[in-house]
Structure formats: structure tokens, C-alpha cells
Design an enzyme around this catalytic site. Structure first.
Site, PDB file in Angstrom:
ATOM      1  N   ASP A  95       0.724  -1.103   0.012  1.00 51.98           N
ATOM      2  CA  ASP A  95       0.217  -0.137   0.027  1.00 51.98           C
ATOM      3  C   ASP A  95       0.795   1.282  -0.024  1.00 51.98           C
ATOM      4  O   ASP A  95       1.589   1.829   0.958  1.00 51.98           O
ATOM      5  CB  ASP A  95      -0.708   0.000   1.041  1.00 51.98           C
ATOM      6  N   ASP A  96       1.011   1.896  -1.141  1.00 53.76           N
ATOM      7  CA  ASP A  96       1.658   3.352  -1.307  1.00 53.76           C
ATOM      8  C   ASP A  96       3.101   2.972  -1.232  1.00 53.76           C
ATOM      9  O   ASP A  96       3.910   3.799  -0.800  1.00 53.76           O
ATOM     10  CB  ASP A  96       1.392   4.303  -0.264  1.00 53.76           C
TER      11      ASP A  96
ATOM     12  N   CYS B  41      -5.861   3.776  -3.892  1.00 55.04           N
ATOM     13  CA  CYS B  41      -5.977   2.469  -3.676  1.00 55.04           C
ATOM     14  C   CYS B  41      -7.140   1.586  -3.826  1.00 55.04           C
ATOM     15  O   CYS B  41      -7.101   0.457  -4.640  1.00 55.04           O
ATOM     16  CB  CYS B  41      -6.299   2.740  -2.007  1.00 55.04           C
TER      17      CYS B  41
ATOM     18  N   LYS C  35      -5.654  -5.698   3.877  1.00 52.66           N
ATOM     19  CA  LYS C  35      -6.554  -4.334   3.546  1.00 52.66           C
ATOM     20  C   LYS C  35      -7.370  -4.794   2.586  1.00 52.66           C
ATOM     21  O   LYS C  35      -6.855  -5.171   1.171  1.00 52.66           O
ATOM     22  CB  LYS C  35      -5.772  -3.119   3.179  1.00 52.66           C
TER      23      LYS C  35
ATOM     24  N   HIS D  40     -10.685  -2.840   1.340  1.00 52.98           N
ATOM     25  CA  HIS D  40     -10.844  -1.551   1.065  1.00 52.98           C
ATOM     26  C   HIS D  40     -11.607  -1.388  -0.278  1.00 52.98           C
ATOM     27  O   HIS D  40     -11.808  -0.550  -1.213  1.00 52.98           O
ATOM     28  CB  HIS D  40      -9.568  -0.631   0.661  1.00 52.98           C
TER      29      HIS D  40
ATOM     30  N   SER E 214     -23.243  -3.508   9.149  1.00 52.45           N
ATOM     31  CA  SER E 214     -23.732  -4.624   8.456  1.00 52.45           C
ATOM     32  C   SER E 214     -23.478  -4.400   6.904  1.00 52.45           C
ATOM     33  O   SER E 214     -23.387  -5.328   6.124  1.00 52.45           O
ATOM     34  CB  SER E 214     -25.104  -4.761   8.808  1.00 52.45           C
TER      35      SER E 214
ATOM     36  N   HIS F  52       1.846   2.843   3.920  1.00 54.03           N
ATOM     37  CA  HIS F  52       0.830   3.950   4.072  1.00 54.03           C
ATOM     38  C   HIS F  52       0.780   4.425   5.351  1.00 54.03           C
ATOM     39  O   HIS F  52       0.867   3.616   6.376  1.00 54.03           O
ATOM     40  CB  HIS F  52      -0.772   3.191   3.711  1.00 54.03           C
TER      41      HIS F  52
ATOM     42  N   ASP G 190      -0.226  -1.102  -4.798  1.00 53.11           N
ATOM     43  CA  ASP G 190      -1.486  -0.549  -5.304  1.00 53.11           C
ATOM     44  C   ASP G 190      -1.274   0.955  -6.076  1.00 53.11           C
ATOM     45  O   ASP G 190      -2.153   1.200  -6.970  1.00 53.11           O
ATOM     46  CB  ASP G 190      -2.424  -0.346  -4.408  1.00 53.11           C
ATOM     47  N   ASN G 191      -0.138   1.525  -5.906  1.00 57.21           N
ATOM     48  CA  ASN G 191      -0.028   3.035  -6.576  1.00 57.21           C
ATOM     49  C   ASN G 191       1.597   3.295  -6.221  1.00 57.21           C
ATOM     50  O   ASN G 191       1.921   2.673  -5.192  1.00 57.21           O
ATOM     51  CB  ASN G 191      -1.027   3.873  -6.334  1.00 57.21           C
TER      52      ASN G 191
ATOM     53  N   LYS H   1       1.578   9.425  -6.350  1.00 61.74           N
ATOM     54  CA  LYS H   1       0.206   9.235  -5.948  1.00 61.74           C
ATOM     55  C   LYS H   1      -0.680  10.155  -6.479  1.00 61.74           C
ATOM     56  O   LYS H   1      -0.701  11.371  -6.059  1.00 61.74           O
ATOM     57  CB  LYS H   1       0.134   8.556  -4.501  1.00 61.74           C
TER      58      LYS H   1
END
Length: 480
Positions: A27-28, A68, A117, A119, A150, A225, A283-284, A315
């Protein structure tokens, strides 16, 4: 009798012969954040460096978005996420009718696990989804809304084909198994400790649970991240006099590296290393944020200590710094050790690759292509294709060495990505025919999306700042 027994066992024998697949998604993590990339000397990633030395390092690895959630939607479905109406984070959740890699592999006998994660569930900025599905909910602040738990759970990995899940970013996980490997009733569980080590433990437990069956593990590390941590014991490997955000980010990356090393060791210990294809990527690109070294307890969206050297941008941008990421592939005995390829590859390619290694038929609606021909013969030239991107008020594509980039429907660029100058030299005026060809191809692709067409808006404040900083371009207007 023996024939009948073999026929009865045939599906299980076939399943046992299928290779395992592990996708590790950070992540990042910036392009320069692995030692094997050869960009920054202060990085310490000995296990990932060994991973690359034992497999293939792709120097032109791309994700489908510089952010992300859309990037994750593209990887897990093998389709451009805009085909399902996801341009950016507020456009999620991932529609439940979309078919994920896990759902593709389950019919072939695969156990499927998701750790870390996710997301892709509705969150506080998903106002459009809430207006349609929960119209009685009232915003809690500017462009934010409280999504019922929920509704979040209804879009968790278990609803998208994952038989096992240990889903969470920090210290709370939604899980249906314990770190000991035992089953548990699905629900939330609190775990103390460094989040990356916990996610590694979740991955190791899943592998042990399914050591005898083919499995697909989607491991999404929440690092580097923000929020940053001076992660112990890893931070002790970095000098105290370096910028605190750099030190914290590198310590978290070292935690990821340690986790990958433990996974590689377990695969060997269980005797399934040669039967397991592992892909590692991000992811980026890194959020540079002017590299301000603010205290790690503040500025939650600031610089995460990562770097995108040598690429331009960060990013959120469709320049290379936002979408070009580390991309490593390892499969002992199948992928020649120490291989390096400059062929552009994409996270879109992971789904068709998974289908091929599992012996399943290709799907016509996927946007990527199987990496197996390149993995088996990295030195051979691969057929040329065009990769596309659309994000906020930017649109881009790359075909061969050429990259087209347009921002705000106002400024167009053309870059030679095989040149040392890459995105520091605009060739749009010297090669207008190439510019026109790529523009037309980009627009034709965009016409297939939801909503169709190139971005209609005006540059937002971040885009204005970025393109002024990195490209010395003043953009008109702003969009929120």
C-alpha cells in the site's frame, strides 16, 4: 473396482496438481522502495531482493489507478475498474456481481484466502452508494456519511469468493480463522502488535491450513501507508539522524520484507515452494507530498517515507510516479532466476495468469493477458499492446515506448518511455502523428467506460499543484 476408485479420486488428484498462487499487494509502496530496484541506497529489503534474484523483476510494472480502491478493483477482477463505474474511492463498493479471481478459482478446487486491507466495501465517502441504497442516512460532515457495519460486512471478501479471511488494516480483523489455524465463527477480533507482523501471521496460518490443496492467497499489507510507525525491531536497522518519516516508512517496508521472507521459508518447509507462483507489487506510487518531514503522529495523509525515483510525479497522478510500481514474480523451476524484463505489464494480467496456471479457460471479458509466455521466456519479445488509465481529470495510455497523457482536457503530453528523459521531455510537437493516434485510441477506450468518455471536469486543487510542480504547467479552473 480400481478404475471406479480412480474415477472418484480424479477431481482431487487434478486439484492437487494445480499450482498455488500468492499475490502480495502493498500500500503506497513507491518504485524505489526495494533494494533490487537499484534507486535508493538507504533501503533494506534483503528478502525481496532475494525474491527478485530467484525470479523475474519487471521494470515496467503498472497498476490501473494511482489510488487505492480503484487499483484494487482492477487487480482482483482483471478488468478496468471504470467498466464497473469505479473511477476513485467514492465510487466503491465493488459490485457483488463482479467476478473476482477467488470466484474464478473456486470451481477448480482452490481454497481462497484474503488477508489484510480489502478497501472495496462502502465507506464514509461513498455518498452515491448511500443515496441509492441507504437514502435515510444523513451526512455526518462535509462529504462524509456513516455506513452501517452490516453494509460493510456484506461487501467483505467472504461475499466475493474468499473461503478464508483475516481482513483488517490495523489491529482489528474480521476473520473466520485464528492465527493458530483453527476455525472461528466469522466476526471481529482485536490483536495487539505491529499490524504488518499480524498480517504476515494471518498469511502463514492460511498457508498452513491449506498446505495440501491448491490455494490462492491475496495478501494486502497495509504499509507503508500512513499512519506511520517506527516499527520495532525493524527501525533499529536505520540511523536515527535520517528524516523521521523516511525512517518510519523504511522500517515498515522492512517489516513487509521480513514477512515475505517468512512466507518463502514456510513454502520451502512445507515442500510446496516449486508449486507456488508468487507475485509482489503495490497498489500505486508513493505520496510524496513535497517530502515534508512532519511528525508521524500528525499529517495522516502526508508523505509516507516512500520514493518514486527515477519517475516523475506521485500518488494521484497518471505520470509514472503514480502508476509505475515494483512488480516481482517468483516461481522456482518455472520462472528463470535473475530475469529482468522491460515489457510493460499490468495488475490486470494477474487474473488471466491465474486462470492459465489453474488450467481454466480464458475469459473474454478480462482486460489483461496471461503473463505465462513472458514468465517462461522473459528474454523473448512480447506482442505489443496498449495500456490505459483514467483518473480524476487525467487520461493516459502507453503503447510500446510511447505514452500519451492529457490533463484537464487542456494540456497534452507525449513521452518516449524508453528514453532516459522519459517524462521530463514532451515530444508532442515533434511527433504530432503519434500524439493523434494515441489520443484517438485513448478516447475510443474511454467511450466503453462508465461514465463514457475522457474526463469532463476541471483540474482540482491537487492536480493544479502537481502539474505546476512536476511539469511547470498552469491549469485552468478547479473542480471539487
Amino acid at each position: 473396482m480400481r478404475l471406479l476408485l480412480l474415477m472418484a479420486l480424479a477431481p482431487f488428484l487434478a486439484a492437487a496438481e494445480k499450482p498455488n498462487l500468492i499475490v502480495i499487494f502493498t500500500d503506497d509502496l513507491g518504485y524505489a522502495d526495494l533494494g533490487c530496484q537499484g534507486q535508493e541506497k538507504d533501503v533494506r529489503t534483503p528478502n525481496l531482493d532475494r525474491f527478485a534474484a530467484e525470479g523475474l523483476r519487471c521494470t515496467a510494472g503498472y497498476v490501473t489507478a494511482p489510488q487505492c480502491s480503484p487499483s484494487r478493483a482492477g487487480l482482483i477482477t482483471g478488468r478496468y475498474q471504470q467498466r464497473m463505474g469505479i473511477d476513485s474511492i467514492p465510487d466503491i463498493p465493488l459490485p457483488l456481481e463482479e467476478v473476482t479471481i477467488a470466484e474464478m478459482l473456486r470451481p477448480a478446487g482452490y481454497a481462497t484466502g484474503m488477508v489484510g486491507k480489502w478497501h472495496l466495501e462502502p465507506n464514509a465517502v461513498c455518498l452515491k452508494w448511500a443515496a441509492k441504497h441507504r437514502p435515510n442516512l444523513k451526512p455526518t460532515g462535509k462529504r462524509r456519511i456513516n455506513i452501517p457495519q452490516s453494509d460493510r460486512i456484506a461487501h467483505f471478501p467472504a461475499k466475493q469468493g474468499f473461503s478464508d479471511h483475516f481482513t483488517g488494516e490495523m489491529n482489528q480483523f474480521y476473520a473466520n480463522y485464528e492465527l493458530t489455524g483453527q476455525d472461528r465463527k466469522p466476526g471481529f477480533i482485536q490483536k495487539p502488535g505491529f499490524r504488518i507482523d499480524l498480517q504476515t501471521e494471518g498469511a502463514l496460518a492460511f498457508i498452513r491450513r491449506h498446505r495440501s490443496a491448491p490455494f490462492f492467497l491475496y495478501l494486502c499489507y497495509y504499509a507503508p501507508h500512513t499512519p506511520l510507525e517506527l516499527a520495532k525491531p525493524y527501525v533499529n536497522e536505520f540511523p536515527e539522524d535520517m528524516p523521521v518519516r523516511r525512517r518510519a516508512g523504511l522500517s515498515m517496508i522492512r517489516g513487509v520484507d521480513h514477512g515475505v521472507g517468512r512466507i518463502m521459508e514456510l513454502l520451502k518447509e512445507l515442500g510446496i515452494d516449486d508449486d507456488t507462483l508468487v507475485i509482489f507489487t503495490s497498489d500505486n506510487g508513493a505520496p510524496i507530498k513535497n517530502r515534508k518531514d512532519t511528525p508521524i503522529t500528525t499529517d495522516a495523509g502526508g508523505w509516507d517515507g516512500s520514493l518514486n525515483t527515477p519517475w516523475v510525479g506521485e500518488k494521484g497522478m497518471l505520470s509514472e510516479g503514480g502508476i509505475r510500481v515494483p512488480f516481482l514474480v517468483r516461481w522456482p523451476g518455472k520462472v528463470p532466476a535473475g530475469s529482468v524484463s522491460d515489457t510493460p505489464v499490468s495488475t490486470l494480467d494477474i487474473a488471466p495468469t491465474a486462470l492459465e496456471v489453474a488450467g481454466l479457460d480464458a475469459r473474454d471479458n478480462l482486460d489483461g493477458r496471461s503473463l505465462m509466455p513472458m514468465l517462461e521466456k522473459p528474454a523473448e519479445a512480447q506482442p505489443e499492446r496498449t495500456l490505459h488509465w483514467r483518473f480524476w481529470n487525467q487520461i493516459a495510455c502507453r503503447r510500446g515506448k510511447w505514452k500519451y497523457l492529457s490533463v484537464n482536457a487542456e494540456k497534452e503530453f507525449l513521452f518516449d518511455m524508453e528514453s532516459d528523459a522519459h517524462e521530463t521531455r514532451d515530444l508532442s510537437e515533434t511527433h504530432p502523428e503519434v500524439l493523434k493516434s494515441l489520443r484517438n485510441e485513448s478516447n475510443a477506450w474511454a467511450a466503453e467506460l462508465k461514465p463514457p468518455g475522457p474526463p469532463p471536469g476541471r483540474a482540482n486543487p491537487q492536480e493544479k499543484r502537481w502539474y505546476q510542480e512536476y511539469f511547470n504547467v498552469e491549469l485552468e479552473g478547479t473542480s471539487p
